[in-house]
Design an enzyme around this catalytic site. Structure first.
Site, PDB file in Angstrom:
ATOM      1  CB  THR A  11      43.007   0.191 -18.395  1.00 31.27           C
ATOM      2  OG1 THR A  11      42.308   1.331 -17.638  1.00 31.27           O
ATOM      3  CG2 THR A  11      42.196  -1.014 -18.532  1.00 31.27           C
ATOM      4  CG  PHE A  14      48.424   5.874  -9.301  1.00 32.03           C
ATOM      5  CD1 PHE A  14      49.183   6.691  -9.947  1.00 32.03           C
ATOM      6  CD2 PHE A  14      47.488   6.417  -8.291  1.00 32.03           C
ATOM      7  CE1 PHE A  14      49.196   7.950  -9.527  1.00 32.03           C
ATOM      8  CE2 PHE A  14      47.270   7.726  -8.003  1.00 32.03           C
ATOM      9  CZ  PHE A  14      48.339   8.491  -8.487  1.00 32.03           C
ATOM     10  NE  ARG A  34      35.252   2.363 -16.964  1.00 33.33           N
ATOM     11  CZ  ARG A  34      35.113   3.827 -16.916  1.00 33.33           C
ATOM     12  NH1 ARG A  34      33.723   4.099 -16.722  1.00 33.33           N
ATOM     13  NH2 ARG A  34      36.215   4.486 -16.687  1.00 33.33           N
ATOM     14  CB  VAL A  61      34.473  -0.761  -9.917  1.00 32.12           C
ATOM     15  CG1 VAL A  61      35.539  -1.531 -10.077  1.00 32.12           C
ATOM     16  CG2 VAL A  61      34.403   0.821 -10.098  1.00 32.12           C
ATOM     17  CE1 TYR A 153      38.691  11.893  -6.920  1.00 30.12           C
ATOM     18  CE2 TYR A 153      40.189  13.719  -5.908  1.00 30.12           C
ATOM     19  CZ  TYR A 153      40.092  12.313  -6.444  1.00 30.12           C
ATOM     20  OH  TYR A 153      41.095  11.402  -6.703  1.00 30.12           O
ATOM     21  N   PRO A 183      47.998   9.838  -2.415  1.00 28.65           N
ATOM     22  CG  PRO A 183      48.134   8.606  -4.260  1.00 28.65           C
ATOM     23  CD  PRO A 183      47.268   8.796  -3.243  1.00 28.65           C
ATOM     24  N   GLY A 184      49.167  13.036  -3.530  1.00 26.03           N
ATOM     25  CA  GLY A 184      48.883  14.514  -4.089  1.00 26.03           C
ATOM     26  C   GLY A 184      48.867  14.305  -5.801  1.00 26.03           C
TER      27      GLY A 184
HETATM   28  P1  NDP Z   1      43.887   6.981 -14.548  1.00 22.87           P
HETATM   29  O1  NDP Z   1      42.795   7.837 -15.147  1.00 22.87           O
HETATM   30  O2  NDP Z   1      45.157   7.031 -15.322  1.00 22.87           O
HETATM   31  O3  NDP Z   1      43.334   5.567 -14.118  1.00 22.87           O
HETATM   32  C1  NDP Z   1      42.196   5.294 -13.550  1.00 22.87           C
HETATM   33  C2  NDP Z   1      41.894   3.818 -13.740  1.00 22.87           C
HETATM   34  O4  NDP Z   1      40.596   3.562 -13.219  1.00 22.87           O
HETATM   35  C3  NDP Z   1      41.970   3.426 -15.075  1.00 22.87           C
HETATM   36  O5  NDP Z   1      42.458   2.391 -15.155  1.00 22.87           O
HETATM   37  C4  NDP Z   1      40.244   3.320 -15.505  1.00 22.87           C
HETATM   38  O6  NDP Z   1      40.111   2.151 -16.269  1.00 22.87           O
HETATM   39  C5  NDP Z   1      39.839   2.985 -14.056  1.00 22.87           C
HETATM   40  N1  NDP Z   1      38.419   2.965 -13.797  1.00 22.87           N
HETATM   41  C6  NDP Z   1      37.895   4.185 -13.630  1.00 22.87           C
HETATM   42  N2  NDP Z   1      36.587   4.175 -13.561  1.00 22.87           N
HETATM   43  C7  NDP Z   1      36.270   2.816 -13.609  1.00 22.87           C
HETATM   44  C8  NDP Z   1      34.970   2.083 -13.588  1.00 22.87           C
HETATM   45  N3  NDP Z   1      33.945   2.502 -13.339  1.00 22.87           N
HETATM   46  N4  NDP Z   1      35.213   0.525 -13.397  1.00 22.87           N
HETATM   47  C9  NDP Z   1      36.383   0.006 -13.608  1.00 22.87           C
HETATM   48  N5  NDP Z   1      37.678   0.778 -13.688  1.00 22.87           N
HETATM   49  C10 NDP Z   1      37.515   2.269 -13.610  1.00 22.87           C
HETATM   50  O7  NDP Z   1      44.049   7.902 -12.853  1.00 22.87           O
HETATM   51  P2  NDP Z   1      45.029   7.516 -11.939  1.00 22.87           P
HETATM   52  O8  NDP Z   1      45.958   6.430 -12.041  1.00 22.87           O
HETATM   53  O9  NDP Z   1      45.773   8.746 -11.529  1.00 22.87           O
HETATM   54  O10 NDP Z   1      43.994   7.026 -10.710  1.00 22.87           O
HETATM   55  C11 NDP Z   1      43.779   6.091  -9.993  1.00 22.87           C
HETATM   56  C12 NDP Z   1      43.344   6.205  -8.564  1.00 22.87           C
HETATM   57  O11 NDP Z   1      44.086   7.275  -7.760  1.00 22.87           O
HETATM   58  C13 NDP Z   1      42.178   6.949  -8.501  1.00 22.87           C
HETATM   59  O12 NDP Z   1      41.482   6.274  -7.490  1.00 22.87           O
HETATM   60  C14 NDP Z   1      42.298   8.397  -8.332  1.00 22.87           C
HETATM   61  O13 NDP Z   1      41.242   8.989  -7.639  1.00 22.87           O
HETATM   62  C15 NDP Z   1      43.575   8.138  -7.318  1.00 22.87           C
HETATM   63  N6  NDP Z   1      44.457   9.418  -7.250  1.00 22.87           N
HETATM   64  C16 NDP Z   1      44.984  10.108  -8.348  1.00 22.87           C
HETATM   65  C17 NDP Z   1      45.633  11.192  -8.157  1.00 22.87           C
HETATM   66  C18 NDP Z   1      46.393  11.957  -9.388  1.00 22.87           C
HETATM   67  O14 NDP Z   1      46.818  12.927  -9.301  1.00 22.87           O
HETATM   68  N7  NDP Z   1      46.646  11.238 -10.716  1.00 22.87           N
HETATM   69  C19 NDP Z   1      46.031  11.586  -6.990  1.00 22.87           C
HETATM   70  C20 NDP Z   1      45.412  11.004  -5.732  1.00 22.87           C
HETATM   71  C21 NDP Z   1      44.557   9.968  -6.040  1.00 22.87           C
HETATM   72  P3  NDP Z   1      38.975   1.936 -17.378  1.00 22.87           P
HETATM   73  O15 NDP Z   1      38.708   3.299 -17.619  1.00 22.87           O
HETATM   74  O16 NDP Z   1      39.713   1.210 -18.257  1.00 22.87           O
HETATM   75  O17 NDP Z   1      37.727   1.571 -16.723  1.00 22.87           O
HETATM   76  C1  8X3 Z   2      43.774  13.743  -7.066  1.00 24.40           C
HETATM   77  C2  8X3 Z   2      44.864  14.737  -6.738  1.00 24.40           C
HETATM   78  O1  8X3 Z   2      44.678  17.197  -6.258  1.00 24.40           O
HETATM   79  O2  8X3 Z   2      43.443  16.719  -7.753  1.00 24.40           O
HETATM   80  O3  8X3 Z   2      43.247  12.887  -6.213  1.00 24.40           O
HETATM   81  O4  8X3 Z   2      42.479  15.858  -5.784  1.00 24.40           O
HETATM   82  S1  8X3 Z   2      43.589  16.311  -6.580  1.00 24.40           S
END
Ligand code: NDP
Ligand code: 8X3
Length: 253
Positions: A11, A14, A34, A61, A153, A183-184
């Site tokens: 939603t 990434f 969600r 999830v 985290y 990713p960073g």
């Molecule tokens: P966003 O917040 O943009 O997207 C997160 C996604 O996860 C949403 O689609 C959300 O959907 C879904 N999500 C969260 N909780 C739940 C749940 N309980 N059940 C189902 N879906 C869920 O964040 P990012 O795209 O940045 O993050 C994606 C992944 O990458 C995460 O695992 C994050 O930890 C990781 N990451 C992010 C980084 C960053 O700097 N952005 C760097 C490194 C890793 P919805 O709320 O609709 O359920």
């Molecule tokens: C998300 C990037 O730097 O907040 O995983 O941990 S950071």
């Protein structure tokens, strides 16, 4: 033959960019999250723009029963999943160990670790039946080095790192590839979620440098998924050029 990707957390950020990237290459997509409205919107966009088939499944999830109800017994046409991207995840708060809330810790553990395990457990039987498959787990640079106030985290992402290594060993006999992408900092809704909608705090994370974009991670995921059957990227750390590791980002002199 039509290829199928299942991406959790589609939603936003990434997950959404990954679904768009694979759809643009003609892959049918199972998208989850969600927020049903956003999933339905994305499904319509992918169908209209790329003429692919889309199955939108909305569930949390964290909720074991919901995960298995949604993913076990998929319609036959959707069972031949080629790639599972375990992307759904979040950070909640950024507080010192003594100040952090137990509720935040539980949400991160339940989502980033237990959620990833539930989804993997529900999908792996399809891979085993097919004699092939590819799991791509979204870790983080936070898996590689713990940073100040990152405590749980970072721990959840270290768990994703360890689970990826374990899956890679245990699922080898079934010819299942396992890739962990770490990713960073990337500008998505991640920091808005982490800081509960505090725009100033969220924007400050990306001040003074050019962070990664969701599309960078989608391109990387596509690269990992489109290699020949005998090649597997096991572990991939990707940062923007300004970031050296979890705790050092150059924001100018
Ligand atoms: P966003 O917040 O943009 O997207 C997160 C996604 O996860 C949403 O689609 C959300 O959907 C879904 N999500 C969260 N909780 C739940 C749940 N309980 N059940 C189902 N879906 C869920 O964040 P990012 O795209 O940045 O993050 C994606 C992944 O990458 C995460 O695992 C994050 O930890 C990781 N990451 C992010 C980084 C960053 O700097 N952005 C760097 C490194 C890793 P919805 O709320 O609709 O359920
Ligand atoms: C998300 C990037 O730097 O907040 O995983 O941990 S950071």
């Amino acid at each position: 033959m039509d290829k199928i990707i299942l991406v959790t957390g589609a939603t936003s950020g990434f997950g959404k960019a990954i679904a768009e990237k694979f759809a643009s290459q003609g892959w049918n997509c199972i998208i989850t999250g969600r927020r049903k409205e956003r999933l339905d919107e994305l499904a319509a966009t992918l169908t209209d723009n790329y003429a692919v088939k889309v199955l939108a499944l909305h569930f949390d999830v964290q909720k074991k029963a919901e995960v298995f109800a949604a993913l076990q017994g998929l319609p036959a046409a959707w069972q031949s999943i080629d790639v599972l991207v375990n992307n759904a995840g979040l950070a909640a708060g950024r507080d010192s160990f003594d100040n952090a809330s137990l509720e935040h810790w539980e949400t991160m553990i339940d989502t980033n670790v237990k959620g990833l395990l539930y989804v993997s457990k529900a999908v792996v039987p399809y891979f085993i039946a097919a004699g092939k498959g590819h799991i791509i787990n979204l870790g983080s640079t936070a898996a590689k080095e713990v940073y100040t106030n990152g405590n749980v985290y970072c721990a959840t992402k270290s768990a994703v790192d360890a689970i990826s290594k374990a899956q890679r060993i245990d699922l080898l006999p079934h010819k299942i590839k396992v890739t962990a992408i770490h990713p960073g900092a990337a500008e998505t809704e991640f920091s808005m979620v982490r800081f509960k909608g505090d725009t100033a705090k969220a924007n400050a994370v990306y001040d003074g440098y050019e962070p990664l974009k969701a599309e960078d991670i989608a391109d990387t995921t596509w690269y990992c998924a489109s290699l020949p059957p005998h090649v597997c990227i096991n572990d991939l750390v990707i940062t923007c050029t300004a970031q050296a590791n979890s705790y050092y980002t150059y924001k100018g002199a």
